[in-house]
Design a protein around this motif. Structure first.
Motif, PDB file in Angstrom:
ATOM      1  N   LYS A  13       0.836  -1.211   0.000  1.00  0.00           N
ATOM      2  CA  LYS A  13       0.000   0.000   0.000  1.00  0.00           C
ATOM      3  C   LYS A  13       0.870   1.260   0.000  1.00  0.00           C
ATOM      4  N   MET A  14       1.928   1.244   0.830  1.00  0.00           N
ATOM      5  CA  MET A  14       2.830   2.400   0.890  1.00  0.00           C
ATOM      6  C   MET A  14       3.602   2.557  -0.419  1.00  0.00           C
ATOM      7  N   LYS A  37       1.234   3.994  -3.010  1.00  0.00           N
ATOM      8  CA  LYS A  37       1.010   5.429  -2.768  1.00  0.00           C
ATOM      9  C   LYS A  37       2.225   6.254  -3.208  1.00  0.00           C
ATOM     10  N   ASN A  88       0.296   4.864  -7.623  1.00  0.00           N
ATOM     11  CA  ASN A  88      -0.592   3.779  -8.038  1.00  0.00           C
ATOM     12  C   ASN A  88      -1.677   3.565  -6.992  1.00  0.00           C
ATOM     13  N   LYS A  89      -2.785   2.931  -7.428  1.00  0.00           N
ATOM     14  CA  LYS A  89      -3.814   2.520  -6.462  1.00  0.00           C
ATOM     15  C   LYS A  89      -3.377   1.224  -5.791  1.00  0.00           C
ATOM     16  N   ASN A  90      -2.800   0.320  -6.589  1.00  0.00           N
ATOM     17  CA  ASN A  90      -2.251  -0.913  -6.029  1.00  0.00           C
ATOM     18  C   ASN A  90      -1.073  -1.383  -6.867  1.00  0.00           C
TER      19      ASN A  90
END
Length: 159
Positions: free
Chosen positions: A74-75, A78, A82-84
């Motif tokens: 997730k980090m 970010k 990107n979203k993922n």
């Protein structure tokens, strides 16, 4: 013992960056950065591993993190816009970067990818990254590495 220069080392030479090539004993059954740090007799927090990820918006990007840490996806997503994202499958590593598992250097990949390095690299006068072949590390000042690979310093895992 003569150490043959890797492509990563030649690129650092060309950029005028001071570094050392440090050999270590390879254990094919344990290619971890933890093993590398133990072989070098160095603090694991100074031995960084290079991970290749793929984001839903940016495509491939690089994360450079201390050896025994796991990148927080997730980090990383970010930080890279990107979203993922996810680690790329092992079979994509060589065709994408030109490097094999256990020898992926943030310097000298087939093409330049956006690169993110964990901020703790700046806590040390030098860090280690792969020189692009198993059994060889580059000992380099983190700021020099950051400038050469145009890395963004950020947080890539929960501390």
């Amino acid at each position: 013992m003569k150490i043959n220069k890797t492509n990563a080392a030649r690129l650092l030479d060309k950029a005028g960056i001071t570094y050392e090539l440090i050999p270590y004993e390879v254990d094919e059954s344990d290619l971890s950065a933890v093993h590398v740090a133990a072989s070098l007799g160095e603090n694991i927090d100074q031995v960084f591993k290079t991970l290749i990820l793929h984001g839903d918006k940016s495509g491939y990007f690089v994360c450079v993190v201390p050896g025994e840490k796991e990148v927080n996806l997730k980090m990383a997503a970010k930080a890279s816009g990107n979203k993922n994202c996810e680690l790329i499958p092992m079979k994509e590593l060589l065709p994408t970067t030109g490097y094999i598992r256990g020898a992926c250097s943030p310097v000298g990949m087939k093409k330049h990818f956006p690169t993110y390095i964990h901020h703790t690299c700046l806590d040390f006068p030098y860090i280690y990254v792969s020189a692009g072949q198993r059994g060889l590390q580059i000992k380099v000042a983190p700021k020099e590495l950051i400038n050469e690979v145009k890395a963004e310093v950020c947080t890539l895992f929960d501390e």
